[in-house]
Design an enzyme around this catalytic site. Structure first.
Site, mmCIF file in Angstrom:
data_model
loop_
_atom_site.group_PDB
_atom_site.id
_atom_site.type_symbol
_atom_site.label_atom_id
_atom_site.label_comp_id
_atom_site.label_asym_id
_atom_site.label_seq_id
_atom_site.Cartn_x
_atom_site.Cartn_y
_atom_site.Cartn_z
ATOM 1 N N ARG A 1 0.826 -1.215 0.000
ATOM 2 C CA ARG A 1 0.000 0.000 0.000
ATOM 3 C C ARG A 1 0.855 1.258 0.000
ATOM 4 O O ARG A 1 0.556 2.218 -0.699
ATOM 5 C CB ARG A 1 -0.960 -0.016 1.199
ATOM 6 C CG ARG A 1 -2.087 -0.967 0.955
ATOM 7 C CD ARG A 1 -3.052 -1.169 2.093
ATOM 8 N NE ARG A 1 -4.124 -2.043 1.600
ATOM 9 C CZ ARG A 1 -5.204 -2.396 2.262
ATOM 10 N NH1 ARG A 1 -5.388 -1.950 3.496
ATOM 11 N NH2 ARG A 1 -6.112 -3.171 1.710
ATOM 12 N N TYR B 220 -5.840 -0.688 -7.256
ATOM 13 C CA TYR B 220 -5.318 -1.946 -6.693
ATOM 14 C C TYR B 220 -4.740 -1.790 -5.289
ATOM 15 O O TYR B 220 -4.678 -0.699 -4.759
ATOM 16 C CB TYR B 220 -4.406 -2.686 -7.653
ATOM 17 C CG TYR B 220 -3.099 -2.080 -8.119
ATOM 18 C CD1 TYR B 220 -2.595 -0.891 -7.627
ATOM 19 C CD2 TYR B 220 -2.360 -2.763 -9.090
ATOM 20 C CE1 TYR B 220 -1.386 -0.405 -8.081
ATOM 21 C CE2 TYR B 220 -1.154 -2.271 -9.554
ATOM 22 C CZ TYR B 220 -0.668 -1.085 -9.039
ATOM 23 O OH TYR B 220 0.514 -0.603 -9.482
ATOM 24 N N GLU B 221 -4.406 -2.923 -4.700
ATOM 25 C CA GLU B 221 -3.981 -2.977 -3.283
ATOM 26 C C GLU B 221 -5.057 -2.419 -2.354
ATOM 27 O O GLU B 221 -4.752 -1.757 -1.373
ATOM 28 C CB GLU B 221 -2.671 -2.215 -3.075
ATOM 29 C CG GLU B 221 -1.490 -2.766 -3.834
ATOM 30 C CD GLU B 221 -1.348 -4.270 -3.711
ATOM 31 O OE1 GLU B 221 -1.766 -4.819 -2.682
ATOM 32 O OE2 GLU B 221 -0.857 -4.895 -4.657
ATOM 33 N N GLY B 222 -6.307 -2.707 -2.663
ATOM 34 C CA GLY B 222 -7.422 -2.145 -1.894
ATOM 35 C C GLY B 222 -7.796 -0.819 -2.521
ATOM 36 O O GLY B 222 -7.009 0.123 -2.478
ATOM 37 N N GLN C 205 -9.521 1.917 1.392
ATOM 38 C CA GLN C 205 -8.548 2.615 2.248
ATOM 39 C C GLN C 205 -9.279 3.588 3.169
ATOM 40 O O GLN C 205 -8.936 3.731 4.346
ATOM 41 C CB GLN C 205 -7.534 3.398 1.407
ATOM 42 C CG GLN C 205 -6.785 2.586 0.367
ATOM 43 C CD GLN C 205 -5.946 1.470 0.950
ATOM 44 O OE1 GLN C 205 -5.399 1.606 2.046
ATOM 45 N NE2 GLN C 205 -5.855 0.361 0.249
#
Lengths: 599, 599
Positions: free
Chosen positions: B296, B440-442, B447
Site C-alpha cells: 500500500r 489496486y492494493e485495496g 482505504q
C-alpha cells in the site's frame, strides 16, 4: 463493453416536462417537429445508435484506424454504419432544406448526436466534423459554394473537416504558416501542413471538404491576417458536380493516441492545393468561430455522452457484483455477499455520476433550446438575447461538461475495481475517449479565459447579468416555496457571490491583467456548479409538481428529488473551494521565476 | 518521452534538512547508512534509473508483455535491466543480512523505489512484488522457509508475487474458493485460480515464489478461515536448493490493460500445486497484511513517482512551447510568441503538480522514517508509537497520494495540449500507468473505510490523536512566529476541525453504521490535505531558516516558500468541500432504491 440504451425517459423529461420543447418548436415555426414526430425520431435514433454504433465501439478501439501510404482505413463496420446513417437521413436532420436538409430544429440534432456520441464517440467524430463544416459554409459561403459543397455534405456523400492546428501552433492561430497564393482564376494555391485533423482522411465518403485557415503572402500579422478556404480532396467536376480531379491534398500520417482511436487524426499536407476563399479575406477566424462554437458545444456533449455510457456500465455492475456485506447488516443474505450498490461509498460514486450526467444533460438541452431561438426567433431582440446567452454558456458547456464528464468516467471505472482497468470491460476506454475532450476545440483553460476575459469582463458583465437575472427571478418566484427553501436560498446566495466575485476580479484585473488568467479556471467551474444548481432545482420543481399531481411514474420523480438533494449537499459545496481559489490572486502563481518553478 | 532526472535536490532537502535522517539512522543503529554512503547510494540509484530504466519505459508500453502458451515475455530490455539491478545489489538493499541482504534502512529502499517507479512504473512492479513477498516471509516464515526462499528472493535470482484476488472476489477475500488440502508430508495441495497477479509469470528470474491465500476444506467461513501458502513455480531441489521440479502452477493468460502494460498481470492456475503453510493456519490474512501494508505504501508512491515524471515533462514543455503573449505584455518579444509558462493558468497546473509532488514526497519520507523506527527502535514504546502512526498513515499514503498523483499526471498531460494525447510524447502513458493506483492494493474507497472505520473510530480516536497531537504541538511552538502566523492558525483550525469531524461521524455512526461509509472518502481526503499542510509548513520553516542564515541556494528555498504559499491559498481550501461533504450524512445517498438509482 457496457450495453448502451438511450436514456429516453430522462430525455423526454427534459423535452416534454422541464423545457417544453413542443411549445417552443411551435412558437418558432418548427411545425415539422410535432410531438409525435420528435418522439418517432428519438426512438429511431436510439435504435440506430444501440444496434449499429454501440456494437462497433470496443472493436473500433482495438483495431484503430490504419494508415498505409496516404490511405486511411477505418475499423470494421465504420464505413457500413456511416452508409446506414446517411441512408436513414440522420446526416441532414437539422440542415437547411434549401440544400437538401430536413430543416428540423438544431436541438433535435443535438439529441441525436448525444446518442451517437454515447454509443460510439470515435465514430461520431466523422459526422460531427461534417456538421461543423456545414454550419460554416451555410453561414459564410457564397450561394455557389453552398450549391456545390453544402448539398453534398448534407446528403452525406461528402464529409468535412476543420484544418486549424499546425505543429507549432494550436491555441495561437495568429502564427500559422500555411500560405494561400491568389491565382489568376480567383482561386488560391495552398501550401502548408496541418496536424490533428479529425476525419482528415478515411474511407467513408466519396470526397472530403477541408476548411482550411491560411494566410495570404501579404496578409497582416497575427489573427487579423487569417483567411478561410474550402479545399476539397477531389475538385468538383464542373459538369457533373461530382468528385473529379484529385487536388494537391494528402494525408501524411495518422496519430497514435490515448483514446478515440477509431477516429482518424491526420496530418494533412497541402502542396499547391486549389482552394476557394470562404467569407471575406482576413476574416477567416470569424468564419471559423461559427464552426468552433458548434464544435465546442459538441465537445461538451462528449463529456455527457461518455459519462452516460459509463454510468450505464457502472450501475449494472454495482447491482451484479457481490462483495462484502452492508455495514447495516446483510441485504442479500441468500448470496455469498451483498451487491456493491449497498455500500455508501459506491453510491457516492454512482450518484455523483448521475447528478453530473443529468445536470449536464439539462444544461445541454437548455443551451440547445437557445440555439433554436437564435436560429429561428422572429424578433431580432429574441435572437440577440439567445446569442448572448449562448456566448456565455458555450465555454461553460465545453469545459464544465468535459471536466465533470472525465470525473464521471473515472468514477465508473473505479466502481469496477480491478476489472475497470482491463480493456475488455470497456470502462477504461470511456476514460481514454473522454480525456481528449478537455483538450481539443480550445483547451479548457482557453475556454475559461474566453468566459471570464472575453465574454464576462469584455461585456462589462452584461452577458453574465443576462443569466444571473434569470436565476434571480427564479429564486424570487420560489422564495415562498417551503419544500425547497434551503436550496433556493443556497442558489440565491451563490448567484449573488457570482456577481461579486466577477466584480472583484474585474477590479483586480484593471491593475494586473494576470488576475484574469489566475482566476479563470476556478471561475468557470464555480459558474458551472451554480448553473447546474439552478437546473437541478428546476428539475426538482417539475418532479415535485408531478408527484403532487399524482401523475404516475412516482419512482422516477422521487429519484429526481433525491438526486437534486445529493447535488446540493455533496457536489455544490465545491463552489466554496473554487471561490476561495479564484479569490486567491495571481501573486502566489506569478512570483516564482521559470527556473525556480522547475526546482 | 520526458527524460527522467532524479530530483536529488528535493530528496536531499528532506533527508538532510527537514527530517534529518542521519541523526535518526545513527540513533537507530543503522551505522552503515552514513551520510556519505546514503549520498553515494542515491547517486548510483539515480544513475541506474535514468540510464537503464527510463529509456525502456515508452517502448515497454508499446510492446506490452506477450503471452504464448503459458510463457510470458517481457518487453525488450526488461530482463537485462533486472539482471543489472540484481548485479548492482539494489534488490537486497534493505533486506536482512542474515539472508544475504545489506541491512540498510527501509527508508533508503523507499527512496530508491521512488526513482525506480518514476523512471519505469511497469518495470518497478517486478522488484516491488518481490520485496512484498520478502517482507511477508521475513515476518511470518519459519527459519527453514527463510533459508530456502528469502535467500533466493534477496539475491534476486527468484522473484515473488502475492496471490489474493479471484474472479469473483477482490475486496472480499472471505469468499475465496482456492482450496488447500493437507498432505501426509505436511505440505498442502492447492487448487484454484487467481487473477490480477502482477509479476505472476515472466522471463526475468529462475523461479517465482507465489504467496497464495487459500482455504482448507474444513476452514471456518469468511476471513477467519484463510491461510497463506508458499507455492513456488519450481519446487526447490532438496539437495541444491535451486529451482527443481516444475510445480502444478501455470499462467493461463495475461490481461490487456489500460496502463502498466509492461507489467505482466496474470491469471495463475493452481492444479494440485504443492504449497507450504506460512504462519499459522487460518491466520493467513494477518500474514498477508504485512505484505499489503508494504504494497500500500508502494502503491501510494506510484502516485508520487508518476506525478514527478509528469512534472518533469510538463515544466520542460512549458518553457519551450511558444503560444500566445502574456496578458501583461510580451515576455519573449524576439520570438513568435511567449513560452506558455508565462500564462497564469499554465502555472496553476504546474504549481498544483509541484505542490502535490513535493508534499507527497514529504509525506512518503515522513512515513518511511516511521518505518525505520518501527523496525529498529530499541524501546517497545518507540516501536509501538511508530506502528500506530503507520497504521493511521498507510491508508492515507495509499489513497491520497494516488488520487492527487492521478490529478497531477492529468495536469501534466493538459499542459501539453493536443500533444499530450499523442502517445509518442509519453505524457498520456503516465496517466494510464497511474490510473491503476487508486484501484489496486485495496481501492481507495476501501482505504477510506480502513482509515475512518478501522483505524480512527476503531481505536476510539487514539490513532488519530497520535497525529493531531504532533500537529497541535507544532502549531503551539510556531504560534509566535510572525512570518507564518496565518498558515499556522489555518493549520491549527483544520487540525481542530479534524477531531470534531471525527467525533460527529462517530456519534452518527453509533445510530447508523452507513454514516462511516458515507463520509469516509471525503474524510480521508480532508485528512490528507491537513497532513500535507503540516508538512508544507515544516518545509517552509526550514527554508526560511536557511534563507535567514544565508546558507546559499536561495532560489531553491524561495521556491519552497512560494510553493507553500500556493498550497495554502489554492489547494488547502479544498478541505472546505470535503468537510461539507463528509458532514452531509448518508440519507441523501441511501434513501434511493437500487432501481431508482438506475433511472
Amino acid at each position: 463493453m457496457p450495453d448502451y440504451k438511450a436514456p429516453m425517459r430522462d430525455m423526454r423529461f427534459l423535452v416534454d416536462e422541464v423545457f417544453d420543447f413542443h411549445t417552443s418548436y411551435a412558437a418558432l415555426g418548427a411545425t415539422d417537429a410535432s410531438p409525435d414526430m420528435v418522439s418517432a425520431i428519438l426512438e429511431e435514433g436510439a435504435k440506430f445508435c444501440e444496434q449499429v454504433l454501440a456494437p462497433i465501439n470496443r472493436s473500433g478501439d482495438e483495431q484503430e484506424c490504419q494508415f498505409d501510404n496516404g490511405v486511411v482505413t477505418t475499423p470494421e463496420g465504420f464505413k457500413e454504419a456511416f452508409a446506414l446513417y446517411v441512408e436513414g437521413g440522420w446526416n441532414g436532420l437539422a440542415a437547411d432544406p434549401a440544400y437538401g436538409g430536413q430543416g428540423l430544429p438544431h436541438s433535435l440534432g443535438l439529441m441525436i448526436s448525444e446518442m451517437v456520441g454515447a454509443s460510439n464517440t470515435s465514430w461520431g467524430m466523422y459526422p460531427g466534423l461534417t456538421h461543423g463544416a456545414m454550419s460554416a459554409i451555410h453561414a459564410h459561403g457564397s450561394e455557389a459554394q453552398k450549391q456545390t459543397y453544402l448539398t453534398k455534405l448534407t446528403e452525406g456523400t461528402w464529409t468535412g473537416t476543420m484544418c486549424l492546428t499546425e505543429a507549432h501552433c494550436g491555441t495561437d492561430l495568429g502564427i500559422i504558416k500555411t500560405r494561400a497564393v491568389p491565382q489568376a482564376d480567383g482561386s488560391y494555391s495552398l501550401t502548408g501542413s496541418k496536424i490533428f485533423i479529425s476525419a482528415g482522411e478515411h474511407d467513408m465518403s466519396q470526397n472530403i471538404v477541408h476548411l482550411v485557415l491560411a494566410k495570404l503572402p501579404d496578409a497582416p500579422a497575427g489573427t487579423k491576417g487569417i483567411s478561410l478556404f474550402i479545399v476539397p480532396k477531389f475538385l468538383p467536376d464542373p459538369a457533373t458536380g461530382e468528385a473529379g480531379e484529385r487536388n494537391g491534398v494528402s494525408c501524411g500520417s495518422i496519430e497514435h493516441k490515448m483514446g478515440i482511436k477509431a477516429s482518424a487524426t491526420c496530418v494533412i499536407n497541402f502542396d499547391g492545393a486549389r482552394g476557394f476563399l470562404i467569407g471575406e479575406l482576413n476574416k477567416g477566424l470569424n468564419c471559423m468561430f461559427t464552426m468552433m462554437n458548434h464544435a465546442r458545444l459538441g465537445t461538451g456533449m462528449q463529456g455527457l455522452c461518455l459519462g452516460e455510457a459509463s454510468f450505464q456500465g457502472a450501475i449494472k455492475y454495482a447491482n451484479e457484483r457481490l462483495q462484502m456485506r452492508s455495514l447495516t447488516g446483510p441485504k442479500a443474505p441468500e448470496k455469498a455477499a451483498d451487491p456493491i450498490i449497498v455500500h455508501p461509498d459506491v453510491r457516492r460514486m454512482l450518484l455523483t455520476m448521475k447528478a453530473f450526467n443529468q445536470g449536464n444533460r439539462a444544461l445541454a438541452y437548455f443551451t440547445a433550446q437557445l440555439l433554436d431561438q437564435a436560429h429561428r426567433a422572429d424578433s431580432a431582440e429574441a435572437r440577440e438575447e439567445a446569442e448572448n446567452l449562448l456566448a456565455l454558456l458555450t465555454p461553460i458547456c465545453k469545459a464544465f461538461m468535459t471536466e465533470t464528464g472525465l470525473e464521471v468516467t473515472n468514477h465508473g471505472m473505479q466502481v469496477f475495481g480491478g476489472h475497470g482497468f482491463i480493456r475488455e470491460w470497456g470502462m477504461e476506454q470511456l476514460v481514454r475517449d473522454c480525456r481528449i475532450a478537455p483538450i481539443y476545440e480550445g483547451t479548457n483553460g482557453i475556454q475559461a479565459l474566453d468566459l471570464l476575459g472575453r465574454k464576462v469582463l469584455g461585456s462589462q458583465g452584461k452577458l453574465l447579468r443576462g443569466f444571473t437575472r434569470i436565476v434571480h427571478k427564479f429564486c424570487e418566484a420560489q422564495a415562498a416555496n417551503p419544500q425547497f427553501s434551503t436550496y433556493v436560498s443556497q442558489l440565491s446566495g451563490l448567484n449573488k457571490q457570482w456577481g461579486e466575485l466577477t466584480q472583484q476580479i474585474g477590479m483586480a484585473a484593471m491593475k494586473n491583467p494576470d488576475e484574469v488568467g489566475a482566476a479563470s479556471m476556478d471561475y468557470l467551474m464555480f459558474s458551472g456548479y451554480v448553473i447546474l444548481a439552478y437546473l437541478w432545482l428546476r428539475m426538482a420543481l417539475v418532479a415535485s409538481d408531478k408527484l403532487a399531481a399524482g401523475s404516475g411514474d412516482a419512482e422516477f420523480y422521487q429519484a429526481k428529488l433525491a438526486t437534486c438533494e445529493f447535488y446540493f449537499k455533496r457536489l455544490l459545496p465545491r463552489t466554496a473551494t473554487h471561490l476561495a481559489a479564484a479569490q486567491a490572486g495571481s501573486d502566489c502563481m506569478m512570483s516564482m521565476s521559470a527556473e525556480s518553478l522547475a526546482f
